[in-house]
Design a protein around this motif. Structure first.
Motif, PDB file in Angstrom:
ATOM      1  N   LEU A  74       8.483   0.887  -7.243  1.00  0.00           N
ATOM      2  CA  LEU A  74       8.151  -0.260  -8.104  1.00  0.00           C
ATOM      3  C   LEU A  74       9.090  -1.424  -7.831  1.00  0.00           C
ATOM      4  N   ILE A  75      10.378  -1.126  -7.685  1.00  0.00           N
ATOM      5  CA  ILE A  75      11.358  -2.172  -7.373  1.00  0.00           C
ATOM      6  C   ILE A  75      11.042  -2.824  -6.032  1.00  0.00           C
ATOM      7  N   ASP A  76      10.696  -2.015  -5.026  1.00  0.00           N
ATOM      8  CA  ASP A  76      10.394  -2.551  -3.697  1.00  0.00           C
ATOM      9  C   ASP A  76       9.175  -3.469  -3.724  1.00  0.00           C
ATOM     10  N   ILE A  77       8.154  -3.107  -4.510  1.00  0.00           N
ATOM     11  CA  ILE A  77       6.973  -3.967  -4.626  1.00  0.00           C
ATOM     12  C   ILE A  77       7.363  -5.310  -5.231  1.00  0.00           C
ATOM     13  N   CYS A  78       8.147  -5.268  -6.305  1.00  0.00           N
ATOM     14  CA  CYS A  78       8.583  -6.514  -6.954  1.00  0.00           C
ATOM     15  C   CYS A  78       9.478  -7.333  -6.031  1.00  0.00           C
ATOM     16  N   TYR A  79      10.382  -6.642  -5.336  1.00  0.00           N
ATOM     17  CA  TYR A  79      11.357  -7.317  -4.472  1.00  0.00           C
ATOM     18  C   TYR A  79      10.675  -8.092  -3.349  1.00  0.00           C
ATOM     19  N   ILE A  80       9.748  -7.452  -2.657  1.00  0.00           N
ATOM     20  CA  ILE A  80       9.100  -8.112  -1.525  1.00  0.00           C
ATOM     21  C   ILE A  80       8.092  -9.164  -2.002  1.00  0.00           C
ATOM     22  N   SER A  81       7.595  -9.021  -3.241  1.00  0.00           N
ATOM     23  CA  SER A  81       6.614  -9.977  -3.769  1.00  0.00           C
ATOM     24  C   SER A  81       7.249 -11.284  -4.225  1.00  0.00           C
ATOM     25  N   VAL A  82       8.560 -11.305  -4.379  1.00  0.00           N
ATOM     26  CA  VAL A  82       9.234 -12.514  -4.837  1.00  0.00           C
ATOM     27  C   VAL A  82       9.207 -13.608  -3.771  1.00  0.00           C
ATOM     28  N   THR A  83       9.395 -13.240  -2.506  1.00  0.00           N
ATOM     29  CA  THR A  83       9.565 -14.237  -1.451  1.00  0.00           C
ATOM     30  C   THR A  83       8.398 -14.325  -0.471  1.00  0.00           C
ATOM     31  N   TYR A 128      11.512  12.562  -7.902  1.00  0.00           N
ATOM     32  CA  TYR A 128      10.288  11.777  -7.742  1.00  0.00           C
ATOM     33  C   TYR A 128      10.140  10.724  -8.836  1.00  0.00           C
ATOM     34  N   PHE A 129      10.739  10.980  -9.987  1.00  0.00           N
ATOM     35  CA  PHE A 129      10.785   9.951 -11.032  1.00  0.00           C
ATOM     36  C   PHE A 129      11.592   8.752 -10.553  1.00  0.00           C
ATOM     37  N   PHE A 130      12.733   9.023  -9.930  1.00  0.00           N
ATOM     38  CA  PHE A 130      13.547   7.935  -9.381  1.00  0.00           C
ATOM     39  C   PHE A 130      12.833   7.261  -8.207  1.00  0.00           C
ATOM     40  N   LEU A 131      12.161   8.052  -7.393  1.00  0.00           N
ATOM     41  CA  LEU A 131      11.435   7.497  -6.247  1.00  0.00           C
ATOM     42  C   LEU A 131      10.307   6.570  -6.703  1.00  0.00           C
ATOM     43  N   LYS A 132       9.643   6.927  -7.797  1.00  0.00           N
ATOM     44  CA  LYS A 132       8.595   6.064  -8.344  1.00  0.00           C
ATOM     45  C   LYS A 132       9.173   4.707  -8.763  1.00  0.00           C
ATOM     46  N   ASN A 133      10.327   4.732  -9.413  1.00  0.00           N
ATOM     47  CA  ASN A 133      10.978   3.490  -9.807  1.00  0.00           C
ATOM     48  C   ASN A 133      11.448   2.689  -8.607  1.00  0.00           C
ATOM     49  N   MET A 138       0.823  -1.208   0.000  1.00  0.00           N
ATOM     50  CA  MET A 138       0.000   0.000   0.000  1.00  0.00           C
ATOM     51  C   MET A 138       0.860   1.262   0.000  1.00  0.00           C
ATOM     52  N   GLY A 139       1.929   1.267   0.809  1.00  0.00           N
ATOM     53  CA  GLY A 139       2.788   2.442   0.883  1.00  0.00           C
ATOM     54  C   GLY A 139       3.471   2.742  -0.432  1.00  0.00           C
ATOM     55  N   ASN A 140       4.026   1.718  -1.073  1.00  0.00           N
ATOM     56  CA  ASN A 140       4.723   1.928  -2.336  1.00  0.00           C
ATOM     57  C   ASN A 140       3.766   2.235  -3.478  1.00  0.00           C
ATOM     58  N   LEU A 141       2.597   1.599  -3.477  1.00  0.00           N
ATOM     59  CA  LEU A 141       1.596   1.920  -4.493  1.00  0.00           C
ATOM     60  C   LEU A 141       1.115   3.362  -4.347  1.00  0.00           C
ATOM     61  N   LEU A 197      12.332  -5.194   5.689  1.00  0.00           N
ATOM     62  CA  LEU A 197      12.486  -3.847   6.239  1.00  0.00           C
ATOM     63  C   LEU A 197      12.644  -2.753   5.175  1.00  0.00           C
ATOM     64  N   PRO A 198      13.591  -2.867   4.225  1.00  0.00           N
ATOM     65  CA  PRO A 198      13.731  -1.767   3.249  1.00  0.00           C
ATOM     66  C   PRO A 198      12.460  -1.476   2.451  1.00  0.00           C
ATOM     67  N   PRO A 199      11.784  -2.494   1.869  1.00  0.00           N
ATOM     68  CA  PRO A 199      10.559  -2.171   1.113  1.00  0.00           C
ATOM     69  C   PRO A 199       9.445  -1.593   1.973  1.00  0.00           C
ATOM     70  N   SER A 200       9.424  -1.952   3.266  1.00  0.00           N
ATOM     71  CA  SER A 200       8.359  -1.469   4.143  1.00  0.00           C
ATOM     72  C   SER A 200       8.614  -0.056   4.642  1.00  0.00           C
ATOM     73  N   LEU A 201       9.877   0.268   4.917  1.00  0.00           N
ATOM     74  CA  LEU A 201      10.195   1.563   5.502  1.00  0.00           C
ATOM     75  C   LEU A 201      10.471   2.648   4.471  1.00  0.00           C
TER      76      LEU A 201
END
Length: 315
Positions: free
Chosen positions: A70-79, A62-67, A42-45, A283-287
């Motif tokens: 997106l990376i954090d969502i993919c990263y945490i969704s893998v495992t 903010y363009f980099f922050l958006k990417n 929810m936070g990253n979306l 921790l990184p994708p959540s914070l």
């Protein structure tokens, strides 16, 4: 030669045995993982949505922050979803292909995030140390090319490590003492002396990581020296506050990754080993959304347009 091949095991699946067998504890872990995963999602979306629709959040940062989100969502969704499903079904198995895919995707997204963090540090350097040339340096085309290079480097990084880890023979047990497939745990299952190639890849990767980290430190050294020359204390604080979220994220990402991959013995199934792997994965994708949004006025203003000014003023 035949004697060496007798202990080789043809593995079609691995058993992820990071969590205890107690079903109550497994369900507690599943609940905790689910809550953290939903919060990160929810936070990253939310950050992706805000930086897409708000016209005031269209700068390179903010363009980099958006990417990054997106990376954090993919990263945490893998495992995490696979781990939650295993806990709820009391199943520990993951196929050989599934394990290889996890290793590739985790390393891919972690490598991409690290490269993007370097790009973001360069963005802060350009904004603070070269403000008159910032728009020329960080133009739209350059930003897109840097993001593409980050994703490409992560893909190469993941491909190299999955090839190095799974181009060997596994001997004996197929039990991985983690909640997901990771390289240190898998290397403990590899036949003797066959881990050398992957160890070489790891050493080379940490060499590149050290170069990246040195460039980050250099950029922030220039930033700090520039900020200290600002005569107004309020101006110094305002300028430095734009760098603190990124510096915090870099520290969090590197310290948790270093501890998870180098600081622990992957042969053990200790609680500390599991805790550090969970820390590195969750921790990184959540914070990151919290770090980047709570102390950012533009993000608060964008949130205010959606949820109302009262909610954002109380943050």
């Amino acid at each position: 030669m035949p004697e060496k091949l007798t202990n080789v095991t043809l593995i079609t699946e691995f058993l992820l045995m990071g969590f205890p067998d107690d079903q109550v504890l497994q369900r507690l872990y599943a609940s905790f993982f689910s809550l953290v995963y939903l919060a990160a999602l929810m936070g990253n979306l939310l950050i992706i949505t805000l930086t897409t629709i708000d016209q005031h959040l269209q700068s390179p940062m903010y363009f980099f922050l958006k990417n990054l989100s997106l990376i954090d969502i993919c990263y945490i969704s893998v495992t995490v979803p696979k781990s939650v499903m295993n806990s709820l079904t009391n199943s520990h198995s993951i196929s050989f292909v599934g394990c290889a895919s996890q290793v590739f995707l985790v390393v891919f997204f972690a490598g991409t995030e690290f490269a993007l963090l370097l790009v973001m540090s360069y963005d802060r350097y350009a904004a603070i140390c070269c403000p008159l040339h910032y728009e020329a340096i960080m133009n739209r085309g350059a930003c897109v090319q840097m993001v593409r290079a980050s994703w490409f480097s992560g893909c190469v990084y993941g491909s190299i490590h999955v090839a190095g880890t799974f181009s060997v023979h596994f001997c004996g047990s197929n039990i991985v003492h983690q909640f997901s497939c990771d390289i240190p745990s898998l290397l403990t299952l590899v036949c003797s002396r066959e881990q050398i190639l992957e160890y070489v890849f790891i050493i080379v990767s940490f060499g590149f990581a050290f170069v990246y980290f040195t460039l980050m430190v250099a950029s922030y050294a220039y930033v700090v020296s520039t900020v200290l020359r600002i005569p107004s204390s309020q101006g110094r604080f305002k300028t430095f506050s734009t760098c603190m979220p990124h510096f915090t994220v870099v520290t969090l990402f590197l310290s948790s990754g270093y501890t998870a991959y180098l600081g622990l013995n992957s042969k053990s199934s200790s609680s500390l080993n599991l805790f550090m792997s969970v820390l590195y994965s969750l921790l990184p994708p959540s914070l990151n959304p919290v770090i980047y949004s709570l102390r950012n006025r533009d993000m608060k203003a964008a949130l205010g347009k959606i949820f109302g000014d009262k909610m954002t003023t109380n943050i």
